[in-house]
Design an enzyme around this catalytic site. Structure first.
Site, mmCIF file in Angstrom:
data_model
loop_
_atom_site.group_PDB
_atom_site.id
_atom_site.type_symbol
_atom_site.label_atom_id
_atom_site.label_comp_id
_atom_site.label_asym_id
_atom_site.label_seq_id
_atom_site.Cartn_x
_atom_site.Cartn_y
_atom_site.Cartn_z
ATOM 1 C CG ASN A 52 5.391 -2.371 -1.417
ATOM 2 O OD1 ASN A 52 5.132 -2.327 -2.612
ATOM 3 N ND2 ASN A 52 4.887 -3.323 -0.625
ATOM 4 C CD GLU A 53 1.136 -3.689 -1.800
ATOM 5 O OE1 GLU A 53 1.004 -4.466 -0.833
ATOM 6 O OE2 GLU A 53 0.978 -4.047 -2.975
ATOM 7 C CG ASP A 54 4.021 1.221 4.533
ATOM 8 O OD1 ASP A 54 3.947 0.026 4.186
ATOM 9 O OD2 ASP A 54 5.004 1.690 5.132
#
Length: 862
Positions: A462-464
């Protein structure tokens, strides 16, 4: 994991029998009693603080008064709370007062009787959170450093006759992670302490912008003793669908003895439909043919029949081991194809050859103390998502791979699951030891979950990628090796998924755009559309401007229910600007908490708000509901005809909460739905409509999620705020299946604010099928008070009416369970709302510009 005890006798046939592959008509009875014993070790645990420097036998020697009862599965926080040693961390600002618990070492101790020993004996730890050493009778068993990796240890030679003692010692996770950080360097992240990136632990435990910092530890999942002579170590199946039939390729890995392994498939009613037996060996397989296969569908497209795959190891005329999996027969495809007249490609799902709009929500852990989430609570939350007409939940990457009860509920209720691996908002390391731990974690998760029909997609993080782009380590023109965690998301994880679950799609991250484009690209892949609330803080009325091929995150904050919020506020803190109210809003940025400021902006832009806490609760929930109505309508209306699937899905951030908090959730931590839940339920209906007022016209959209075209009659009426009917129009509409149809109705110009009501009616009986209202905005400019609202009980239902337009009518009362709520009323259109249970005597009603009023339904209402 094999089931406890032996199964009831089933139809079997020896290998090589003439009817091999079919179910026997005369079943041969097997002995029920199995030498396999799986015993929960959950009762009788004790907890004590573990002084530094003490391990194993030295910890067991702590004085009796150092120990207190502890539940397993459980956490040190939970045990201390149950014993009254710490205050409720959810109340007031007590979170700060219990931080010491996560900074200490904690020992867990259990005495148990060995009893009769099986041929093999193992201790099974399904989840140890996180840095844990274990001893049996003073002998070290294991050391664990990954919350998500189950452990199994042979102990037959270590068990003593009579009493045995199992000891666990958990080190403080943050301190251990900081040691790794000091060795490997500090890394950038959003949310929590940067050291969390080195700990394979639920990342939200370190604090998030919707959750407290409670760094719990303990045996968070089951601890069991497993005695066996044979064991089914792994069971998997792959299915292929033909015209009316299915073929299952089944595989099992066996351990121990046994003469043969039998595979049996039971239909949803428990009848055998296929069976095959093979000689027992380490790796075995079979092919099962299923005539007249019944397909599993997402909610709204069909039923959810579930077959049961049973594997048994047989020997000496009895069942030695058994394992079961419930499976759904279906195909699933992630479609990325051209979009008519637009750049990029679609991103949508297709089940059994049928494309559909994925409307749903993001899922976070439902409590900060995971042991408190019961199977019934999982079922309740998933059922609430289903009742909101959702067909997909995304298990977000900062939480946990959820309990089996979650996925079983999704299987049964038809909600697909987008499953993140547990990486969120950070630049994770990729050294050899970390990669080895992640591989073990991923393999365990994939093996445990791959049989679920609900599981739609594996996602790397998630969102890395977003974070890496924000600091110049990823994006257009940046060498791939600058972002070292690509080794996880584009190497290790897809490799594990391809080997263990090859028929299910894998996606490197959320959001993610293939190639050299940024993850915010709206024309390819999935996207997190946070220009509303975060980033530019766009008005929610502009959600149509931030659409994408698949909007996997978007949202608007609101307070929880007034009753829940007041339950965690001291009496003197029950006002909107109090310190405790702000403490229970974790939203913020690098500059600090600012959720209260953002809420204030959205309130000021849209409403006039009264001074009380109740006023603010209603106002924030109103804005959230209106934002969700606009967002889902504007995203869903872009799901048009085949080849023009410009938006393939929308998953709101977020469905649920882990504590009493002001957040983006549609359902607060008490299980109470907010007004936004009703707005989403209407917008995601199998048939939904939307109306937008433009100069001299009304733009209408009819969204049909069903598999059949629908013939409708659309009725539009426009009212002045004082109740005068200004215009009306109607038209027939043919709503294409699995598509959105749009049309424009001309209207006269209006020089005053208006409300337009759009109804979709059954052309045969004028039965209402869907409804939407559009108002001249912003609401703060207009006086909407003065309407005479009538609320009358009609059996187990309410009849609602008004002589003027009423916006956002919210009804609440003890135990109230209405089929609809947060309702707009217009004159001359009484609304009847059914209740699922008996109505309460007193009902509180509030609406925009209308202070709360209490109706006594026993006296006829108003």
């Amino acid at each position: 994991m094999p089931t406890r005890g032996a199964a009831a006798a089933r139809r079997t046939r020896a290998p090589g029998s003439p009817a091999a592959g079919r179910c026997a008509t005369q079943p041969r009875r097997l002995r029920h009693v199995s030498p396999e014993r799986l015993t929960d070790l959950h009762d009788g645990w004790l907890l004590a603080e573990a002084p530094e420097g003490l391990d194993g036998p030295a910890l067991a020697a702590l004085p009796a008064d150092a120990w207190l009862p502890a539940a397993v599965p459980g956490t040190a926080h939970g045990a201390l709370l149950a014993a009254g040693r710490i205050p409720d961390p959810f109340y007031a600002c007590n979170e700060a007062q219990v931080q010491w618990v996560g900074e200490r070492r904690w020992a867990w101790r259990l005495g148990f009787e060995a009893g009769e020993l099986a041929e093999r004996e193992e201790l099974v730890f399904e989840g140890l959170d996180t840095y844990c050493s274990a001893w049996l009778n003073g002998e070290r068993l294991l050391e664990s450093d990954n919350m998500f990796v189950p452990r199994r240890v042979g102990v037959r030679e270590r068990l003593r006759p009579g009493r045995n003692e199992l000891l666990l010692c958990f080190e403080p996770a943050l301190a251990r992670a900081r040691v790794a950080e000091a060795e490997q360097g500090k890394r950038q992240l959003w949310n929590g302490d940067s050291a969390r990136l080195h700990a394979r632990k639920a990342q939200y435990h370190f604090g998030w912008d919707w959750g407290p910092s409670l760094i719990v530890s303990g045996p968070w999942r089951a601890v069991r003793r497993h005695g066996w002579s044979a064991r089914i170590d792994d069971l998997s199946c792959r299915s292929e669908l033909g015209s009316g039939e299915a073929t299952l390729q089944v595989a099992a890995r066996l351990a121990g003895g046994g003469e043969r392994c039998e595979f049996e498939l039971l239909d949803p009613e428990g009848r055998c439909v296929a069976t095959q037996a093979v000689a027992a060996a380490g790796e075995v397989g079979a092919t099962l043919a299923v005539p007249d296969a019944r397909l599993w569908w997402p909610r709204g497209l069909g039923g959810q029949p579930l077959y049961t795959l049973v594997a048994r190891v047989l020997g000496g005329g009895r069942v030695l081991a058994e394992s079961r999996r419930r499976v759904g027969l279906r195909t699933l495809r992630l479609v990325q194809a051209p979009v008519d007249g637009e750049a990029g490609s679609s991103f949508h799902f297709e089940v059994n050859g049928q494309a559909f709009f994925a409307g749903g929500a993001n899922w976070i852990p439902d409590d900060s103390l995971l042991e408190r989430i019961t199977p019934a609570r999982y079922r309740e939350r998933v059922a609430q998502a289903a009742a909101a007409n959702m067909n997909m939940l995304r298990v977000w990457g900062g939480g946990v791979y959820e309990h089996e009860a979650f996925y079983e509920a999704c299987d049964e209720l038809g909600l697909l699951v987008w499953q993140d691996f547990m990486f969120a908002c950070g630049l994770y390391p990729a050294n050899a030891a970390f990669l080895a731990s992640v591989r073990a974690e991923a393999e365990a998760a994939v093996k445990r979950l791959r049989h679920h029909a609900c599981l739609a997609l594996w996602c790397g993080n998630n969102e890395d990628y977003m974070l890496a782009e924000s600091v110049g380590l990823a994006g257009p023109g940046v060498p791939a090796d600058r972002f070292e965690a690509r080794a996880i998301y584009e190497g290790l994880l897809p490799e594990v998924c391809a080997a263990l679950d090859p028929d299910r799609p894998y996606w490197p991250g959320s959001p993610f755009t293939p190639g050299d484009a940024k993850s915010s690209d709206a024309a390819v892949g999935d996207r997190h559309s946070w220009e509303v609330w975060h980033q530019q803080m766009l008005p929610y009325q502009r959600y149509g401007d931030v659409q994408a091929r698949f909007v996997s995150e978007f949202g608007m904050q609101s307070h929880p229910s007034l009753a829940l919020l007041e339950s965690v506020l001291p009496e003197e803190e029950r006002f909107p600007e109090s310190r405790t109210v702000q403490w229970h809003n974790k939203a913020g940025s690098a500059a600090g908490p600012d959720g209260h400021r953002r809420l204030a902006v959205y309130l000021a832009d849209n409403l006039r708000v009264g001074p009380t806490l109740a006023d603010h609760v209603y106002a924030t929930q109103f804005v959230q509901a209106e934002a969700m109505r606009v967002a889902y309508q504007d995203f869903r209306r872009r799901w048009q005809w085949p080849g023009a699937r410009a938006v393939g899905g929308a998953l709101v951030w977020q469905l649920n909460d882990c504590w009493p908090v002001t957040s983006w959730a549609l359902i607060d931590s008490s299980g109470t739905v907010k007004p936004a839940w009703h707005a989403v339920r209407r917008a995601l209906g199998s048939l939904a409509v939307a109306v937008r007022l433009e100069a001299g016209a009304a733009r209408l959209a009819v969204m049909n999620g069903g598999l059949e075209a629908a013939s409708l009659k659309l009725q539009l009426r426009v009212f002045a705020m004082d109740g005068r009917l200004l215009a009306e129009a109607g038209t027939a509409c043919a709503a294409a299946a699995a598509a959105c149809s749009e049309l424009v109705l001309p209207l006269p110009g209006f020089d005053e604010p208006v409300v337009a009501e759009l109804l979709a009616l059954d052309p045969q009986g004028d039965r209402e099928l869907a409804r939407d209202c559009a108002w001249t905005e912003p609401f703060r400019f207009y006086r909407l008070a003065g309407a005479r609202i009538a609320v009358v009980a009609d059996g187990q239902a309410l009849r609602l009416s008004s002589d003027r337009p009423v916006k956002g009518l919210w009804l609440q009362g003890e135990g109230l369970a209405l089929d609809d709520n947060f309702i707009d009323l217009v004159p001359g259109a009484e609304r009847r709302v059914a209740s699922r249970i008996a109505l309460p005597m007193l009902l509180e009603v509030v609406a925009v510009d209308h202070p709360a009023r209490v109706f006594n339904l026993m006296n006829g209402g108003d």
